[in-house]
Design an enzyme around this catalytic site. Sequence first.
Site, PDB file in Angstrom:
ATOM      1  N   ARG A 137     -10.571  -6.149   1.471  1.00 22.11           N
ATOM      2  CA  ARG A 137      -9.289  -6.553   2.064  1.00 22.11           C
ATOM      3  C   ARG A 137      -9.402  -7.911   2.762  1.00 22.11           C
ATOM      4  O   ARG A 137      -8.455  -8.692   2.769  1.00 22.11           O
ATOM      5  CB  ARG A 137      -8.789  -5.463   3.006  1.00 22.11           C
ATOM      6  CG  ARG A 137      -8.162  -4.302   2.214  1.00 22.11           C
ATOM      7  CD  ARG A 137      -7.902  -3.097   3.050  1.00 22.11           C
ATOM      8  NE  ARG A 137      -6.892  -2.223   2.466  1.00 22.11           N
ATOM      9  CZ  ARG A 137      -6.571  -1.029   2.961  1.00 22.11           C
ATOM     10  NH1 ARG A 137      -7.181  -0.567   4.034  1.00 22.11           N
ATOM     11  NH2 ARG A 137      -5.642  -0.298   2.384  1.00 22.11           N
TER      12      ARG A 137
ATOM     13  N   PHE B 141       7.865   0.501   8.067  1.00 25.67           N
ATOM     14  CA  PHE B 141       7.465  -0.401   6.980  1.00 25.67           C
ATOM     15  C   PHE B 141       7.641   0.220   5.586  1.00 25.67           C
ATOM     16  O   PHE B 141       7.242  -0.374   4.583  1.00 25.67           O
ATOM     17  CB  PHE B 141       6.010  -0.858   7.168  1.00 25.67           C
ATOM     18  CG  PHE B 141       4.995   0.259   7.248  1.00 25.67           C
ATOM     19  CD1 PHE B 141       4.488   0.849   6.097  1.00 25.67           C
ATOM     20  CD2 PHE B 141       4.536   0.706   8.471  1.00 25.67           C
ATOM     21  CE1 PHE B 141       3.550   1.872   6.158  1.00 25.67           C
ATOM     22  CE2 PHE B 141       3.585   1.738   8.552  1.00 25.67           C
ATOM     23  CZ  PHE B 141       3.097   2.309   7.383  1.00 25.67           C
TER      24      PHE B 141
ATOM     25  N   LYS C  98      -3.616  -3.541  -5.698  1.00 27.67           N
ATOM     26  CA  LYS C  98      -2.177  -3.689  -5.460  1.00 27.67           C
ATOM     27  C   LYS C  98      -1.633  -4.994  -6.075  1.00 27.67           C
ATOM     28  O   LYS C  98      -2.411  -5.900  -6.422  1.00 27.67           O
ATOM     29  CB  LYS C  98      -1.916  -3.658  -3.946  1.00 27.67           C
ATOM     30  CG  LYS C  98      -2.281  -2.312  -3.287  1.00 27.67           C
ATOM     31  CD  LYS C  98      -1.915  -2.331  -1.809  1.00 27.67           C
ATOM     32  CE  LYS C  98      -2.237  -1.002  -1.143  1.00 27.67           C
ATOM     33  NZ  LYS C  98      -1.832  -1.000   0.293  1.00 27.67           N
TER      34      LYS C  98
ATOM     35  N   ARG D 243     -13.341   3.452   1.483  1.00 27.13           N
ATOM     36  CA  ARG D 243     -12.611   2.898   2.634  1.00 27.13           C
ATOM     37  C   ARG D 243     -13.482   1.873   3.372  1.00 27.13           C
ATOM     38  O   ARG D 243     -12.978   0.853   3.845  1.00 27.13           O
ATOM     39  CB  ARG D 243     -12.115   4.011   3.566  1.00 27.13           C
ATOM     40  CG  ARG D 243     -10.974   4.816   2.940  1.00 27.13           C
ATOM     41  CD  ARG D 243     -10.223   5.665   3.934  1.00 27.13           C
ATOM     42  NE  ARG D 243      -9.441   4.895   4.871  1.00 27.13           N
ATOM     43  CZ  ARG D 243      -8.137   4.573   4.714  1.00 27.13           C
ATOM     44  NH1 ARG D 243      -7.479   4.962   3.633  1.00 27.13           N
ATOM     45  NH2 ARG D 243      -7.509   3.889   5.629  1.00 27.13           N
TER      46      ARG D 243
ATOM     47  N   ASN E 284      -2.442  -6.084   1.354  1.00 23.36           N
ATOM     48  CA  ASN E 284      -3.862  -5.937   1.703  1.00 23.36           C
ATOM     49  C   ASN E 284      -4.738  -5.577   0.492  1.00 23.36           C
ATOM     50  O   ASN E 284      -5.800  -4.978   0.644  1.00 23.36           O
ATOM     51  CB  ASN E 284      -4.011  -4.915   2.833  1.00 23.36           C
ATOM     52  CG  ASN E 284      -3.398  -3.568   2.483  1.00 23.36           C
ATOM     53  OD1 ASN E 284      -2.910  -3.377   1.379  1.00 23.36           O
ATOM     54  ND2 ASN E 284      -3.426  -2.649   3.422  1.00 23.36           N
TER      55      ASN E 284
ATOM     56  N   THR F  33      -7.101  -1.745   7.384  1.00 19.21           N
ATOM     57  CA  THR F  33      -5.784  -1.874   6.751  1.00 19.21           C
ATOM     58  C   THR F  33      -5.252  -3.303   6.842  1.00 19.21           C
ATOM     59  O   THR F  33      -4.716  -3.835   5.871  1.00 19.21           O
ATOM     60  CB  THR F  33      -4.780  -0.908   7.437  1.00 19.21           C
ATOM     61  OG1 THR F  33      -5.295   0.421   7.362  1.00 19.21           O
ATOM     62  CG2 THR F  33      -3.417  -0.978   6.781  1.00 19.21           C
TER      63      THR F  33
ATOM     64  N   HIS G  57      -5.656   0.029  -2.190  1.00 16.10           N
ATOM     65  CA  HIS G  57      -5.397   1.335  -1.573  1.00 16.10           C
ATOM     66  C   HIS G  57      -6.631   2.215  -1.740  1.00 16.10           C
ATOM     67  O   HIS G  57      -7.336   2.118  -2.740  1.00 16.10           O
ATOM     68  CB  HIS G  57      -4.213   2.028  -2.281  1.00 16.10           C
ATOM     69  CG  HIS G  57      -4.096   3.482  -1.942  1.00 16.10           C
ATOM     70  ND1 HIS G  57      -3.431   3.933  -0.816  1.00 16.10           N
ATOM     71  CD2 HIS G  57      -4.612   4.595  -2.543  1.00 16.10           C
ATOM     72  CE1 HIS G  57      -3.528   5.251  -0.757  1.00 16.10           C
ATOM     73  NE2 HIS G  57      -4.231   5.687  -1.797  1.00 16.10           N
TER      74      HIS G  57
HETATM   75  P1  IDP Z   1      -4.284   2.467   4.569  1.00 18.51           P
HETATM   76  O1  IDP Z   1      -3.800   1.846   3.263  1.00 18.51           O
HETATM   77  O2  IDP Z   1      -5.386   1.673   5.199  1.00 18.51           O
HETATM   78  O3  IDP Z   1      -4.616   3.933   4.433  1.00 18.51           O
HETATM   79  P2  IDP Z   1      -1.790   3.275   5.838  1.00 18.51           P
HETATM   80  O4  IDP Z   1      -1.561   3.347   7.311  1.00 18.51           O
HETATM   81  O5  IDP Z   1      -1.934   4.553   5.092  1.00 18.51           O
HETATM   82  O6  IDP Z   1      -3.056   2.328   5.610  1.00 18.51           O
HETATM   83  O7  IDP Z   1      -0.589   2.411   5.231  1.00 18.51           O
HETATM   84  C1  IDP Z   1      -0.331   2.404   3.840  1.00 18.51           C
HETATM   85  C2  IDP Z   1      -0.009   0.985   3.423  1.00 18.51           C
HETATM   86  O8  IDP Z   1       1.231   0.570   4.040  1.00 18.51           O
HETATM   87  C3  IDP Z   1      -1.014  -0.089   3.889  1.00 18.51           C
HETATM   88  O9  IDP Z   1      -2.134  -0.169   3.045  1.00 18.51           O
HETATM   89  C4  IDP Z   1      -0.152  -1.344   3.886  1.00 18.51           C
HETATM   90  O10 IDP Z   1       0.016  -1.866   2.560  1.00 18.51           O
HETATM   91  C5  IDP Z   1       1.173  -0.804   4.373  1.00 18.51           C
HETATM   92  N1  IDP Z   1       1.303  -0.926   5.843  1.00 18.51           N
HETATM   93  C6  IDP Z   1       0.659  -0.230   6.794  1.00 18.51           C
HETATM   94  N2  IDP Z   1       1.037  -0.585   8.033  1.00 18.51           N
HETATM   95  C7  IDP Z   1       1.966  -1.552   7.873  1.00 18.51           C
HETATM   96  C8  IDP Z   1       2.748  -2.352   8.785  1.00 18.51           C
HETATM   97  O11 IDP Z   1       2.669  -2.201  10.020  1.00 18.51           O
HETATM   98  N3  IDP Z   1       3.596  -3.264   8.233  1.00 18.51           N
HETATM   99  C9  IDP Z   1       3.726  -3.438   6.878  1.00 18.51           C
HETATM  100  N4  IDP Z   1       3.009  -2.711   5.987  1.00 18.51           N
HETATM  101  C10 IDP Z   1       2.137  -1.803   6.468  1.00 18.51           C
HETATM  102 MG    MG Z   2      -3.415   5.529   4.031  1.00 16.54          MG
END
Ligand code: IDP
Ligand code: MG
Length: 133
Positions: A102, A57, A9, A85, A112, A91, A115
């Site tokens: 991460r 978000f 990212k 993962r 983070n 996350t 992806h």
């Molecule tokens: P993941 O990337 O671990 O699968 P997801 O829940 O699918 O997590 O969320 C997608 C992306 O959205 C995360 O990787 C992060 O960059 C962002 N994100 C997730 N939760 C939050 C939050 O609570 N606040 C701000 N950004 C978030």
């Molecule tokens: Mg995800």
Amino acid sequence: MKNTLAIIKPDAMIKGHLDNIRKDILDNGFSIIEEKTLHLSNEQACAFYDIHQDKPFFDELVKFMTSYECHVMKLEKEDAVIEWRNLMGATDSQKADLGTIRQKYGTDISMNATHGSDSNENADKEIRFFFNG
Ligand code: IDP
Ligand code: MG
């Protein structure tokens, strides 16, 4: 062998961690089948993350993902989705286990560093989003 989609990212790209993260990926037994660097458009970021469009978000996520270049990779390994993962970690970079990508290269729950697809079905979809299958 299975595939997954990985994205380095904008936060990690800006900090110059592309080579470090690629090395971690290769050292952990993944093959990088295809890869490219691109700057996502607003439209592309919205489409890629459409499952999150109702989340609070979402706007922050799209703004972040379009803020600079990303590096997208089609990875291959046995159990690629879960293995990638696991290597990425949780996350929220603040909560990710020591030694995960991460934890090493990310900042918080938003920025983070990487992806990863969350299922084989979504991996196929996400790979088709950036590559020809
Ligand atoms: P993941 O990337 O671990 O699968 P997801 O829940 O699918 O997590 O969320 C997608 C992306 O959205 C995360 O990787 C992060 O960059 C962002 N994100 C997730 N939760 C939050 C939050 O609570 N606040 C701000 N950004 C978030
Ligand atoms: Mg995800």
